[in-house]
Design an enzyme around this catalytic site. Structure first.
Site, PDB file in Angstrom:
ATOM      1  N   ARG A  27       0.833  -1.223   0.000  1.00 41.32           N
ATOM      2  CA  ARG A  27       0.000   0.000   0.000  1.00 41.32           C
ATOM      3  C   ARG A  27       0.854   1.255   0.000  1.00 41.32           C
ATOM      4  NH1 ARG A  27      -5.313  -1.394   2.039  1.00 41.32           N
ATOM      5  NH2 ARG A  27      -5.658   0.683   2.839  1.00 41.32           N
ATOM      6  N   TRP A  75       1.117   6.768   5.011  1.00 34.37           N
ATOM      7  CA  TRP A  75       1.456   7.446   3.749  1.00 34.37           C
ATOM      8  C   TRP A  75       1.121   8.912   4.004  1.00 34.37           C
ATOM      9  CZ3 TRP A  75       3.037   5.866  -1.286  1.00 34.37           C
ATOM     10  CH2 TRP A  75       2.926   6.838  -2.258  1.00 34.37           C
ATOM     11  N   GLU A 466      -3.394  11.767 -23.407  1.00 31.18           N
ATOM     12  CA  GLU A 466      -3.278  10.823 -22.289  1.00 31.18           C
ATOM     13  C   GLU A 466      -3.916   9.483 -22.639  1.00 31.18           C
ATOM     14  OE1 GLU A 466      -1.541  10.554 -19.850  1.00 31.18           O
ATOM     15  OE2 GLU A 466      -2.519   9.046 -18.606  1.00 31.18           O
ATOM     16  N   LYS A 585       8.371   2.454 -13.473  1.00 31.91           N
ATOM     17  CA  LYS A 585       7.387   3.314 -12.802  1.00 31.91           C
ATOM     18  C   LYS A 585       7.956   4.712 -12.576  1.00 31.91           C
ATOM     19  CE  LYS A 585       3.581   4.537 -11.000  1.00 31.91           C
ATOM     20  NZ  LYS A 585       2.474   4.836 -11.940  1.00 31.91           N
TER      21      LYS A 585
END
Ligand code: AGP
Length: 590
Positions: A27, A75, A466, A585
């Site tokens: 996560r 986070w 996009e 990424k």
């Protein structure tokens, strides 16, 4: 996207909690901690960074026998990733962990501060445990109920207090929380992963559920009445669990857009205005124009932002691609606000462009998803997108939240109130299962063409870019985003039945102009899929969106459709949706 685990039992509780946190690492987080209640004492450890740092700090701490424990991975959204801001948070004799965002935490905090209660952290979570002890007169459960009744926003809470040495309190609203059990242990978690292999039965708590466990007996309340416990069998596939039932992380993240956009907005908007607690208004004083700089999807978000800022704030805004900007010997004026957009906060080209702007003395603002990243640390100010970790290499929820922050910024700078529209976006991004099924079926028609054009005008042009990038990235089919009005300046020479055109046709912006561009292509026999609230004759396929009065609601609905279309085509082609070939990424090299 924080993570929570809880444990009640006598089988090495510290290891149980740390193992549970490790299963939540997917996560994403930047700090972690735990508290254990044993014989009326609470023992707590917290650390910034990886869970191994936490384990190292607690390496000499051992406790055995029956105990209750709560643990958390954070986070950062409100408050930097520091040990003080890490969970658990404490009052005089209690500890709490929380996932979600308490929307009214400032007003609660001010009320408690007026009563002389002090706060250590910048977090919303600390208000929960301080409010609990503020209410604590005699009955702890009463105090807990009063506390959660005052909270607005999203929360999954576990709370321990020395006042109740054999009790754990819990509550769930808007953030996931489950209870799992085996013969003699009880677990809490934010998702299945931490309890798979440890427990056999599970209860997925519903919004509004709360209660306590005393002497390992669970008391669950729903609609303020205690209810019987109905256990279901816990799934045993951990990888499947981490995707929370979706086929890919990208699919999960497309479905999450609706909820993460609520987090992006939390504390930043109400019916009267827009608020950036991270930035004083005078930061923008003296700004004559804006340059936005980014790469890839973030660049497309920046393009949308330039339309919105110029339209709503009337500030000249240009958009630069990071890898171009840094070598073009750009003109840098001190009264230009330099905005960088980056999901990872580590993209080399964007980072270098930021360094150039800072070295030239410009004010810099980062729109980023990862607190404490290189770009965040370097920029003068940061607006976090709060999308939570994005595992899919093809960016989706990061883009959605970047555009949202830019829209908020445009209206903040232009003092424009579209707040009731903005607050509808989360609902608009909720994936419609029927529509998803239709896209799944439709995707089989678009597997073998000699290329795709995505076309649109105004903000739908960067959305076309996009949509084309999404398709390229994960299907490996060639696709181009193009301004609809530009097709007649050359690209229309490609028009034939094997050329697939995805047309983004807004009812609220340049409808007739875009419609005639579609007709130009259709009359040359191009195969066209139109996405619009208005069905038109000259199209081969049509995906209907809701008819609304604002182009940005159309924008977000079309965004979800183009994301799902790219994903379903990629799945049919048998590609790895989450880890497409050749891609990373975060591109931390030139
Ligand atoms: C998006 O789908 C891509 N993976 C890529 O274009 C990405 O947006 C680009 O590399 C920028 O990354 P950043 O947002 O982390 O700076």
């Amino acid at each position: 996207m924080c993570g929570i685990v809880g444990y009640i039992g006598n089988n090495n509780i510290k290891k149980q909690l740390l193992d549970g946190l490790k299963e939540l690492e997917y996560r994403g987080y930047d700090s972690a901690g735990f508290s254990i209640l044993k014989d009326g004492e609470i023992y707590s450890y917290k650390a910034v960074g990886k869970i191994t740092n936490l384990a190292q700090k607690a390496k000499d701490f051992e406790i055995d026998g029956e105990a209750l424990g709560i643990a958390h991975t954070r986070w950062a959204t409100h408050g930097k990733p520091t040990e003080i801001n890490a969970h658990p948070h404490f009052a005089e004799f209690s500890a709490v962990v929380h996932n979600g965002i308490i929307e009214n935490y400032q007003s609660i905090k001010q009320k408690l501060q007026k009563e002389g209660i002090e706060f250590l952290s910048q977090t919303d979570t600390e208000t929960i445990v301080k409010l609990f002890e503020y209410h604590l007169k005699n009955d702890s459960f009463e105090a807990f109920k009063q506390t959660i009744n005052e909270l607005h926003g999203a929360y999954a809470i576990l709370l321990l207090t020395k006042k109740e040495p054999d009790t754990m309190f819990f509550a769930k609203m808007g953030s996931p929380l489950l209870i799992a059990k085996n013969d003699d242990e009880i677990f809490f978690a934010s998702s299945d992963a931490p309890v798979i292999g440890k427990a056999k039965e599970v209860i997925y708590l519903e919004d509004g559920d709360y209660g306590y466990i005393k002497d390992k007996k669970i008391h669950l309340f729903r609609d303020n009445k205690e209810i019987n416990l109905s256990w279901t069998t816990l799934p045993q596939n951990k990888e499947f669990a981490k995707k929370e039932g979706f086929r890919f992380f990208m699919e999960k993240e497309i479905y999450e857009q609706s909820s993460v956009l609520q987090e992006t907005l939390m504390g930043r908007i109400d019916e009267n205005g827009i608020y950036f607690e991270e930035i004083d208004k005078d930061f923008f004083e003296g700004i004559r124009d804006i340059t936005i700089c980014a790469c890839g999807t973030s660049y497309h978000a920046g393009m949308v932002g330039s339309y919105l800022i110029q339209r709503n704030a009337r500030i000249k805004t240009n958009v630069e691609i990071g890898s171009e900007f840094r070598y073009k010997n750009p003109i840098l004026n001190k009264d230009t606000l330099f905005i960088v957009i980056s999901q990872s906060g580590e993209t080399a080209d964007t980072l270098e462009a930021l360094k150039m702007a800072k070295n030239a003395g410009l004010k810099t603002l980062a729109i980023c998803n990862v607190d404490n990243s290189s770009i965040v640390r370097l920029a003068n100010k940061t607006l976090l997108t709060r999308a939570g970790i994005e595992k899919g290499v093809a960016s989706t929820k990061a883009f959605a939240t970047q555009v949202m922050v830019l829209w908020l910024l445009a209206n903040y700078l232009g003092n424009k109130n579209e707040n009731n529209i903005i607050m509808q976006v989360s609902k608009v991004c909720k994936v419609n299962d029927k529509l998803h099924e239709k896209i799944k079926r439709l995707s089989k028609r678009y597997l073998h063409g000699h290329g795709f054009f995505f076309i649109g005008r105004d903000v739908f042009y960067p959305l076309a870019l996009e949509g084309a990038l999404k398709l390229k990235e994960i299907s490996y089919l060639h696709a181009e985003g193009y301004p609809a009005g530009e097709m007649k300046h050359g690209p229309i020479a490609l028009a034939d039945p094997e050329l697939y055109t995805i047309a983004l046709l807004s009812k609220n912006l340049l409808f007739e102009k875009t419609k005639s561009n579609i007709e130009e292509l259709s009359s040359r026999d191009s195969t066209i899929l139109t996405i619009s609230s208005q069905e038109i004759e000259t199209t081969d396929d049509f995906i209907k969106i809701n008819s609304t009065n604002h182009y940005m609601l159309e924008f977000y609905e079309m965004m979800v459709i183009t994301q799902l279309l790219a994903m379903e085509i990629s799945i049919r082609l048998g590609n790895d949706v989450d880890m497409p070939r050749n891609l990373a990424k975060s591109v931390t090299v030139e």
